[in-house]
Scaffold this motif. Structure first.
Motif, PDB file in Angstrom:
ATOM      1  N   GLU A   1       4.372  -2.446   0.902  1.00  9.67           N
ATOM      2  CA  GLU A   1       4.029  -1.307   1.755  1.00  9.67           C
ATOM      3  C   GLU A   1       2.525  -1.256   2.007  1.00  9.67           C
ATOM      4  OE1 GLU A   1       5.593   0.840   3.627  1.00  9.67           O
ATOM      5  OE2 GLU A   1       3.759   1.961   4.122  1.00  9.67           O
ATOM      6  N   ALA A   2       1.755  -1.646   0.983  1.00  5.38           N
ATOM      7  CA  ALA A   2       0.295  -1.625   1.132  1.00  5.38           C
ATOM      8  C   ALA A   2      -0.210  -2.786   1.979  1.00  5.38           C
ATOM      9  CB  ALA A   2      -0.366  -1.668  -0.250  1.00  5.38           C
TER      10      ALA A   2
ATOM     11  N   GLU B   1      -3.730   4.367  -6.453  1.00  3.11           N
ATOM     12  CA  GLU B   1      -5.091   4.817  -6.180  1.00  3.11           C
ATOM     13  C   GLU B   1      -5.849   3.787  -5.339  1.00  3.11           C
ATOM     14  OE1 GLU B   1      -6.994   6.248  -9.665  1.00  3.11           O
ATOM     15  OE2 GLU B   1      -8.920   6.587  -8.658  1.00  3.11           O
ATOM     16  N   ARG B   2      -5.697   2.528  -5.704  1.00  5.11           N
ATOM     17  CA  ARG B   2      -6.437   1.460  -5.027  1.00  5.11           C
ATOM     18  C   ARG B   2      -5.953   1.164  -3.636  1.00  5.11           C
ATOM     19  NH1 ARG B   2      -9.316  -2.889  -8.057  1.00  5.11           N
ATOM     20  NH2 ARG B   2      -8.883  -4.436  -6.470  1.00  5.11           N
ATOM     21  N   GLU B   3      -4.649   1.323  -3.429  1.00  4.66           N
ATOM     22  CA  GLU B   3      -4.048   0.870  -2.172  1.00  4.66           C
ATOM     23  C   GLU B   3      -3.583   2.018  -1.278  1.00  4.66           C
ATOM     24  OE1 GLU B   3      -4.004  -2.217  -1.101  1.00  4.66           O
ATOM     25  OE2 GLU B   3      -4.834  -3.144  -2.912  1.00  4.66           O
ATOM     26  N   GLY B   4      -4.029   3.216  -1.606  1.00  6.02           N
ATOM     27  CA  GLY B   4      -3.705   4.340  -0.732  1.00  6.02           C
ATOM     28  C   GLY B   4      -2.238   4.751  -0.758  1.00  6.02           C
ATOM     29  N   LEU B   5      -1.577   4.516  -1.880  1.00  8.52           N
ATOM     30  CA  LEU B   5      -0.174   4.928  -1.996  1.00  8.52           C
ATOM     31  C   LEU B   5      -0.002   6.135  -2.910  1.00  8.52           C
ATOM     32  CD1 LEU B   5       1.602   1.461  -2.148  1.00  8.52           C
ATOM     33  CD2 LEU B   5       1.695   3.137  -0.295  1.00  8.52           C
TER      34      LEU B   5
ATOM     35  N   VAL C   1       7.187  -2.523  -8.183  1.00  3.95           N
ATOM     36  CA  VAL C   1       5.825  -2.999  -7.908  1.00  3.95           C
ATOM     37  C   VAL C   1       5.802  -3.781  -6.593  1.00  3.95           C
ATOM     38  CG1 VAL C   1       3.881  -4.324  -8.795  1.00  3.95           C
ATOM     39  CG2 VAL C   1       5.405  -3.126 -10.390  1.00  3.95           C
ATOM     40  N   ARG C   2       6.802  -4.646  -6.397  1.00  5.40           N
ATOM     41  CA  ARG C   2       6.858  -5.410  -5.144  1.00  5.40           C
ATOM     42  C   ARG C   2       6.851  -4.492  -3.932  1.00  5.40           C
ATOM     43  NH1 ARG C   2      11.233  -8.349  -7.737  1.00  5.40           N
ATOM     44  NH2 ARG C   2      10.369 -10.223  -8.724  1.00  5.40           N
TER      45      ARG C   2
END
Lengths: 232, 232
Positions: free
Chosen positions: A24-25, A78-82, A18-19
């Motif tokens: 990255e985001a 989905e939320r962070e474009g990953l 998760v980190r």
């Protein structure tokens, strides 16, 4: 909105997947438990509210709380474009993440094949036996699978996804825990090795890895270096 | 469109979680591998195409192919009305499914704590040791979690979801594999037991369980009855 990540403070563990996504985001987040009084707060929150967590890590995003590493990444992706925009591709990345999660569980069981509640020292003989199979059979099967599907530059094509970050973490963890065997794996699974380097070179990941936010690997986490488990 | 499910023909295994969802949805599907030449077809398809599977089960839906039990259920849940409409609730059901998946993996490892590639007979001593911890610590921890979050009638509220079907399957599997301990668990975790009965009584599930489409539990699957592993 600032994300709050809850995970044990002294290990990378499952929280690290998760980190890496948050880093990255470039997301605004706080690693709550690494602050003062954090463990008590984690334990208080974990079983509360409408959506309690079975185990850390869990993520708070406003009033929302989500646990299970792969579910957190599905949400963040989905939320962070990953993750890809198209539903079928997004599901594919999630499928890959679940396969990495299976492999992570097997890594854990190399040193804890009997019970998480026992010390390693109380299950050393079983750990040696399980690790022999893990090193000889399971890692080649998992990495062979990823090697086969890897299209340059990333698992799902041109854009990095959370599954790429997780595969990087797996390769880094194997390097630490099984250094002798990992040399051989890097030679054999060259696309996996190249992906791991590509991820490590991404500016935000490189900055993160060089920072004190990255907890060093140690023998309390999922990836543990016990030389006697590292094959021949 | 007819779904094609691919899974090993002689066991419930992980495929059963998908079968239960397809049956509850009344979906048009074929259990391909139970037909003639099925295993060869499974092995041929598994590693092909853009989205190969690491392992069965996998589902074909037209040109789409998806593997990993929880990912298949995420997909079917949305399409077949077995998950809530609201995104946060849908993620919650998925989080629960991932916790059940973790428990399923631990059930498997009670009889295979060293390696899937070895026979049970070659890891009996380790299996006995791991099972003692599973029965005494892990099942109460997992079922205690589900007991705590269970709101009648179903895990996510008024409508049945794929996670309910999976928790039913878990309870049924524990009954078969650990009958002595399961009696105690059903008395202690009364909401879990009631949920399992509620699912079993749903008309489509009841019809399925009474049909020859339901493969009986046996000592080749994930839930295996070895009396020596069933605690005291």
């Amino acid at each position: 909105m600032r994300y709050e990540l809850y995970y044990w403070p002294d290990i990378q563990g499952r929280g690290e997947f998760v980190r890496l996504a948050l880093e990255e985001a470039g997301a605004d987040y706080v690693d709550v438990v690494r602050g003062r009084g954090g463990v008590a707060k984690l334990q208080r929150l974990m079983r509360r509210g409408d959506h309690p967590a079975f185990a850390p890590p869990f993520l708070k995003a406003g009033r929302m709380m989500v646990a299970q590493t792969a579910a957190i990444l599905l949400y963040l992706g989905e939320r962070e474009g990953l993750a890809p925009r198209a539903a079928a591709q997004r599901l594919w990345v999630h499928q890959l993440q679940l396969t990495i999660a299976d492999m992570v569980a097997e890594v854990h069981d190399t040193h804890h094949p009997i019970a998480s509640s026992l010390y390693y020292e109380d299950q050393r003989r079983e750990a040696a036996r399980r690790s022999r199979h893990f090193v000889a059979e399971r890692v080649p099967k998992f990495l062979g699978y990823f090697e086969n599907i890897l299209r340059r530059p990333y698992l799902a094509g041109r854009s990095v996804s959370y599954a790429d970050l997780s595969l990087f973490q797996m390769m880094a963890g194997l390097d630490y825990a099984f250094p002798r065997s990992a040399k051989r794996w890097r030679r054999k699974f060259v696309r996996c090795a190249a992906l791991a380097e590509r991820v490590a070179d991404r500016p935000r990941i490189a900055a993160y890895l060089a920072s004190d936010r990255r907890i060093p690997f140690n023998t309390m986490g999922i990836f543990r270096h016990y030389p006697e488990l590292d094959g021949n």
